[in-house]
Scaffold this motif. Structure first.
Motif, short mmCIF file in Angstrom:
data_model
loop_
_atom_site.label_atom_id
_atom_site.label_comp_id
_atom_site.label_asym_id
_atom_site.label_seq_id
_atom_site.Cartn_x
_atom_site.Cartn_y
_atom_site.Cartn_z
N THR A 84 0.84 -1.42 0.25
CA THR A 84 -0.18 0.16 -0.13
C THR A 84 0.73 1.33 -0.11
N CYS A 85 1.41 1.61 1.19
CA CYS A 85 2.84 2.50 0.67
C CYS A 85 3.48 2.73 -0.44
N ALA A 86 4.40 1.51 -0.96
CA ALA A 86 4.25 1.38 -2.22
C ALA A 86 4.07 2.03 -3.32
N LEU A 87 2.69 2.82 -2.95
CA LEU A 87 2.17 3.86 -4.19
C LEU A 87 2.42 4.68 -4.56
N CYS A 88 2.87 4.92 -3.51
CA CYS A 88 3.51 6.48 -3.28
C CYS A 88 5.27 6.65 -2.87
N GLU A 91 10.60 3.40 -3.52
CA GLU A 91 12.03 3.47 -3.46
C GLU A 91 12.24 3.27 -1.82
N LYS A 92 11.46 3.58 -1.01
CA LYS A 92 11.71 3.45 0.62
C LYS A 92 11.25 2.20 0.52
N VAL A 93 10.40 1.39 -0.04
CA VAL A 93 9.31 0.16 0.06
C VAL A 93 10.44 -0.74 -0.56
N ASN A 94 11.32 -0.50 -1.64
CA ASN A 94 12.65 -1.47 -2.13
C ASN A 94 13.42 -1.68 -1.68
N GLN A 95 14.26 -0.47 -0.97
CA GLN A 95 15.33 -0.56 0.27
C GLN A 95 15.10 -0.96 1.26
N PHE A 96 13.48 -1.34 1.65
CA PHE A 96 13.45 -1.83 3.13
C PHE A 96 13.36 -3.73 2.56
N LYS A 97 12.66 -3.94 1.23
CA LYS A 97 13.01 -5.74 1.20
C LYS A 97 13.92 -5.49 0.57
N LYS A 98 14.85 -5.26 0.38
CA LYS A 98 16.14 -5.56 0.38
C LYS A 98 17.36 -5.61 1.82
N GLY A 151 -5.91 -10.06 12.05
CA GLY A 151 -5.06 -9.10 10.92
C GLY A 151 -4.80 -8.10 11.62
N PHE A 152 -3.49 -7.91 12.50
CA PHE A 152 -3.77 -6.45 12.76
C PHE A 152 -1.47 -6.87 12.61
N GLY A 153 -0.93 -5.15 12.32
CA GLY A 153 0.98 -5.48 12.61
C GLY A 153 0.70 -6.50 11.38
N ILE A 154 0.46 -6.79 10.32
CA ILE A 154 0.85 -6.79 8.72
C ILE A 154 1.50 -5.74 7.61
N ALA A 155 1.46 -4.39 8.90
CA ALA A 155 2.11 -2.72 7.45
C ALA A 155 3.73 -2.82 7.67
N SER A 156 4.37 -3.53 8.92
CA SER A 156 5.69 -3.39 8.84
C SER A 156 6.52 -1.68 8.79
N CYS A 157 6.09 -0.85 8.36
CA CYS A 157 6.49 -0.09 7.42
C CYS A 157 6.36 1.24 8.89
N ASP A 158 5.38 0.96 10.14
CA ASP A 158 4.93 1.76 10.86
C ASP A 158 5.53 1.33 12.38
#
Ligand code: HEC
Ligand code: HEC
Ligand code: HEC
Ligand code: HEC
Ligand code: HEC
Ligand code: HEC
Ligand code: HEC
Ligand code: HEC
Length: 421
Positions: A84-88, A91-98, A151-158
């Motif tokens: 969801t965050c990756a929509l905007c 770059e940050k999401v791609n870095q995080f994933k690595k 089903g909470f706790g799936i956002a990682s980015c928070d």
């Protein structure tokens, strides 16, 4: 007659007008997330209003969808994921994933003991899961979390800029890391906050030192330039390949690798080596290790000479070598007891050899001591060195290792004395 007609049509106009107003008002009301949530969860709304999202029209619907419209369909609210965050923020999401944070959930689940912990501590996120939820989950895992809980706790980015402020100022403070990087086996917060680096920074936060005084935060060293890919040279377990040239260190390292179950007691690689590779638990080549080391020295070099920095980090490496010596000796003592049949082979383990990854649940005191020596005392010894906290390196780390080893020796001697009787 004409007048009556006129009056009727006028009334009808007013009537339909009022109906229209009521309908449009109520439909606007029922569709307006913010208006309803202002009373339902007022401080989610006030935080959102304070955030960059609130100021830039990134509405509730953007992250939670539009299917839930009121009190009777709450289950339809979508819970966002990093996608969801990756929509905007692609770059940050791609870095995080690595980086390693992305692997947090997988690494936790890869541990043999993970399956024996109470559910509330794992998926329920009150224990292991409470910190490891920072990791990415697969579609299947998200579905599973939905069925085992809300089903909470799936956002990682928070994890560092928490909802619904999503504040970059919060994420830049070392306290943003504190909740997870503290305590038993990774007390980086305690080590850092009492080191000169941390003390200086906390005095900056208190406004005792000027705002532009030099003082590194966790982020300065581990998320340089806002890079969301985090990884260190040695990592958590401080094991890596290739084996060191120093022969006796290499022997100690092999013993530890056997204790981790990636080598069998004969020294042959096991299936667990694949698990370790998949979860990126160790640097597997000299280049992978050196790359992180060089990056770190360049960061220190902004405030210290490269010479000074290299020397400091090499001291950390030497402390790992010394800690490995004590650790390997303790592992060999306990392995000897299994070999001579004086201690029953660890349950849930294929080999008559200590399994440091399953010792959470070890039945005997001597095995528990070995586990704590590895996960608590050895960790503190080298982590304290890298975070410039002599109290952790020496008293909570090294001295405790020496003490554990003495206790393990004494207990082993008791087993042997009993068997001689
Ligand atoms: C008429 C009132 C109302 C409206 C409109 C409304 N909600 Fe809700 N929402 C609720 C209530 C009530 C809950 C449950 C709150 C609770 O458990 O305390 C809820 C819960 C939620 C949850 C949490 C879901 C969960 O499982 O706990 C989210 C997310 C949410 N709403 C988002 C939205 C979004 C996005 C919109 C607009 C598309 C919206 N809401 C519109 C009343 C509303
Ligand atoms: C529809 C686009 C959109 C989505 C989706 C979105 N954001 Fe943002 N975000 C923005 C905009 C616009 C800003 C403000 C301008 C900027 O900093 O780029 C912002 C700013 C931020 C900031 C910086 C805030 C500050 O204090 O400067 C963070 C952190 C952030 N977003 C995190 C997230 C996270 C985490 C998610 C997913 C849960 C997310 N965003 C989803 C558009 C979005
Ligand atoms: C207080 C938060 C917290 C809890 C609770 C926690 N962990 Fe961790 N775990 C961490 C952090 C932080 C790291 C990384 C530490 C480091 O690198 O020094 C980590 C590292 C790990 C690693 C090593 C990953 C690697 O790449 O080296 C594994 C495996 C792991 N944890 C499994 C577990 C299991 C299983 C549990 C429950 C029995 C658990 N953790 C409980 C925070 C936690
Ligand atoms: C930028 C994305 C984003 C926006 C915008 C956003 N949320 Fe959320 N929301 C999240 C995240 C992330 C979570 C936590 C998800 C998880 O548990 O993994 C969350 C969780 C929630 C929850 C359930 C958890 C709790 O703490 O109660 C509610 C209720 C909620 N949001 C309501 C709202 C409302 C109302 C709005 C609009 C005022 C809104 N959200 C706007 C990202 C967002
Ligand atoms: C380990 C902590 C941590 C996690 C997890 C994290 N962030 Fe960040 N985030 C930060 C820090 C620290 C900054 C500030 C970086 C800086 O100083 O420029 C930041 C800044 C941001 C910004 C603002 C960037 C800018 O240049 O203004 C966005 C957007 C953002 N993060 C999105 C995300 C998204 C999306 C995720 C999930 C993939 C995420 N973050 C996960 C710590 C984190
Ligand atoms: C929600 C919990 C959580 C927060 C908050 C968090 N971390 Fe982590 N961190 C973890 C876990 C869990 C791991 C281990 C993941 C793995 O290796 O599988 C980890 C791993 C790391 C590692 C990698 C160590 C290695 O093995 O090389 C670094 C570095 C790190 N974190 C730094 C930070 C920094 C800096 C912050 C704050 C900006 C932060 N973390 C915030 C949970 C967290
Ligand atoms: C001055 C720079 C610096 C600061 C500040 C710093 N670290 Fe570190 N950190 C390091 C170095 C150097 C290493 C070891 C790197 C290596 O493996 O060679 C390390 C290692 C780590 C590791 C891997 C395990 C370990 O401890 O050796 C984690 C996790 C970590 N740091 C988290 C944090 C957190 C969280 C903070 C803040 C509370 C923090 N660090 C503050 C430099 C720093
Ligand atoms: C943002 C600037 C900054 C960065 C980056 C930084 N330091 Fe420091 N460091 C300082 C300051 C300021 C002091 C306090 C000076 C004193 O103790 O007199 C300090 C103190 C130290 C000390 C203890 C004091 C001493 O002189 O013996 C050590 C050791 C140290 N740093 C090592 C490192 C290492 C290793 C790195 C990189 C991993 C690093 N520092 C990164 C600013 C920094």
């Amino acid at each position: 007659m004409k007048k009556i007609f006129e009056r009727l049509s006028c009334l009808a106009f007013i009537f339909w007008g009022v109906i229209f107003l009521i309908l449009s008002f109520s439909s606007a009301f029922s569709q307006n997330c913010v208006d309803c949530h202002k009373t339902r969860t007022p401080h989610i709304v006030s935080d959102w209003l304070l955030s960059q999202h609130g100021r830039n029209d990134v509405n509730c619907q953007v992250c939670h969808g539009e299917e839930h419209k009121g009190s009777d369909d709450v289950a339809k609210a979508r819970i966002p994921t990093p996608e969801t965050c990756a929509l905007c923020h692609e770059e940050k999401v791609n870095q995080f994933k690595k980086g390693k944070h992305a692997l947090g959930w997988a690494a936790m689940k890869a541990m043999p003991t993970a399956h024996w912990q109470p559910m509330a501590l794992m998926e329920g996120m009150k224990g292991c899961g409470g910190c490891h939820k920072i990791g990415l989950k697969t579609e299947a895992e998200i579905k599973e979390l939905k069925t085992t809980g809300p089903g909470f706790g799936i956002a990682s980015c928070d994890a560092c800029h928490t909802r619904h402020l999503f504040s970059v100022a919060e994420a830049r403070q070392p306290q943003a890391c504190q909740t997870c990087h503290m305590g038993f086996d990774h007390p980086q917060w305690e080590m850092y906050s009492a080191s000169k680096h941390g003390v200086r920074f906390l005095l900056k936060q208190n406004k005792v030192l000027p705002e532009n005084a030099a003082a590194p935060t966790c982020q300065t060293c581990h998320m340089s330039e806002g890079n969301h890919e985090v990884r260190t040279a040695w990592g958590f377990l401080a094991v890596r390949l290739p084996l060191p040239e120093d022969k006796s260190w290499a022997d100690d390292r092999v013993t530890i690798l056997k204790g981790l179950g990636v080598l069998d007691p004969e020294g042959k690689p096991t299936a667990r080596l694949e698990v370790v590779k998949a979860a990126d638990l160790a640097r597997l080549t000299q280049e992978a290790w050196q790359k992180e080391r060089d990056k770190m020295i360049a960061i220190c070099n902004r405030c210290h000479s490269a010479n000074f920095a290299r020397g400091e980090l090499e001291k950390g490496d030497k402390i790992i070598r010394e800690a490995d010596k004590l650790m390997a000796e303790a592992i060999r003592i306990v392995a000897g007891l299994y070999k001579d049949g004086l201690l029953p082979k660890p349950k849930n383990y294929a080999y008559p050899f200590p399994d440091l990854l399953t010792f959470h649940d070890a039945p005997t005191v001597i095995e528990q001591k070995l586990f704590v020596m590895f996960l608590e005392h050895r960790m503190r010894t080298f982590q304290g060195a890298f975070h410039h906290n002599p109290d952790y390196s020496l008293w909570y780390g090294w001295s405790e290792m020496v003490r554990s080893l003495a206790e393990i020796k004494a207990l082993a001697e008791e087993y042997r004395a009993k068997s001689r009787k």
